[in-house]
Design a protein around this motif. Structure first.
Motif, PDB file in Angstrom:
ATOM      1  N   HIS A  49      -6.727   5.154  -0.653  1.00  0.00           N
ATOM      2  CA  HIS A  49      -5.556   4.812  -1.456  1.00  0.00           C
ATOM      3  C   HIS A  49      -4.473   4.184  -0.599  1.00  0.00           C
ATOM      4  CE1 HIS A  49      -6.675   7.124  -5.185  1.00  0.00           C
ATOM      5  NE2 HIS A  49      -7.658   7.343  -4.344  1.00  0.00           N
ATOM      6  N   LEU A  50      -3.894   3.118  -1.108  1.00  0.00           N
ATOM      7  CA  LEU A  50      -2.787   2.439  -0.440  1.00  0.00           C
ATOM      8  C   LEU A  50      -1.508   3.197  -0.781  1.00  0.00           C
ATOM      9  CD1 LEU A  50      -2.010  -0.076   1.224  1.00  0.00           C
ATOM     10  CD2 LEU A  50      -1.689  -1.283  -0.939  1.00  0.00           C
ATOM     11  N   PRO A  51      -0.726   3.593   0.206  1.00  0.00           N
ATOM     12  CA  PRO A  51       0.512   4.324  -0.085  1.00  0.00           C
ATOM     13  C   PRO A  51       1.400   3.541  -1.056  1.00  0.00           C
ATOM     14  CG  PRO A  51       0.087   4.292   2.276  1.00  0.00           C
ATOM     15  CD  PRO A  51      -0.905   3.362   1.641  1.00  0.00           C
ATOM     16  N   ALA A  52       2.063   4.274  -1.941  1.00  0.00           N
ATOM     17  CA  ALA A  52       2.911   3.645  -2.961  1.00  0.00           C
ATOM     18  C   ALA A  52       3.938   2.711  -2.348  1.00  0.00           C
ATOM     19  CB  ALA A  52       3.601   4.711  -3.806  1.00  0.00           C
ATOM     20  N   SER A  53       4.497   3.082  -1.211  1.00  0.00           N
ATOM     21  CA  SER A  53       5.528   2.241  -0.593  1.00  0.00           C
ATOM     22  C   SER A  53       4.977   0.871  -0.200  1.00  0.00           C
ATOM     23  CB  SER A  53       6.110   2.935   0.630  1.00  0.00           C
ATOM     24  OG  SER A  53       5.086   3.167   1.591  1.00  0.00           O
ATOM     25  N   ALA A  54       3.671   0.783   0.041  1.00  0.00           N
ATOM     26  CA  ALA A  54       3.061  -0.487   0.441  1.00  0.00           C
ATOM     27  C   ALA A  54       2.667  -1.334  -0.760  1.00  0.00           C
ATOM     28  CB  ALA A  54       1.833  -0.222   1.302  1.00  0.00           C
TER      29      ALA A  54
END
Length: 86
Positions: A49-54
């Motif tokens: 999963h790609l962090p939300a901030s990214a």
């Protein structure tokens, strides 16, 4: 042959069938399905999963190459996962 369709211009809504980074066609299993999203899996669900901030502000799915680059830039390990090209 190179894809000649660029990402959406600034201020325009992104095309959900194209990567917002490079403009490549993205085959999203969830968007393409006529079934409920809860019962559909996309190829990217098997990736880390790609962090939300990214991913804030992307507005559309990333293609495999851009998602892999975004994971690397965010410091997410992909070795041994579905995102690992080797």
């Amino acid at each position: 042959m190179a894809d000649t369709n660029p990402p959406a211009p600034v201020g325009m809504a992104p095309d959900p069938a194209r990567c917002p980074q490079c403009g490549a066609v993205v085959a999203c299993g969830v968007l393409a399905s006529t079934h409920s999203a809860a019962s559909v899996r996309c190829w990217c669900f098997d990736w880390p999963h790609l962090p939300a901030s990214a991913r804030l502000g992307a507005g559309a799915c990333l293609c495999p190459d851009c998602l892999r680059a975004a994971l690397a830039a965010a410091g997410v390990a992909i070795d041994g996962t579905a995102a690992d090209p080797g």
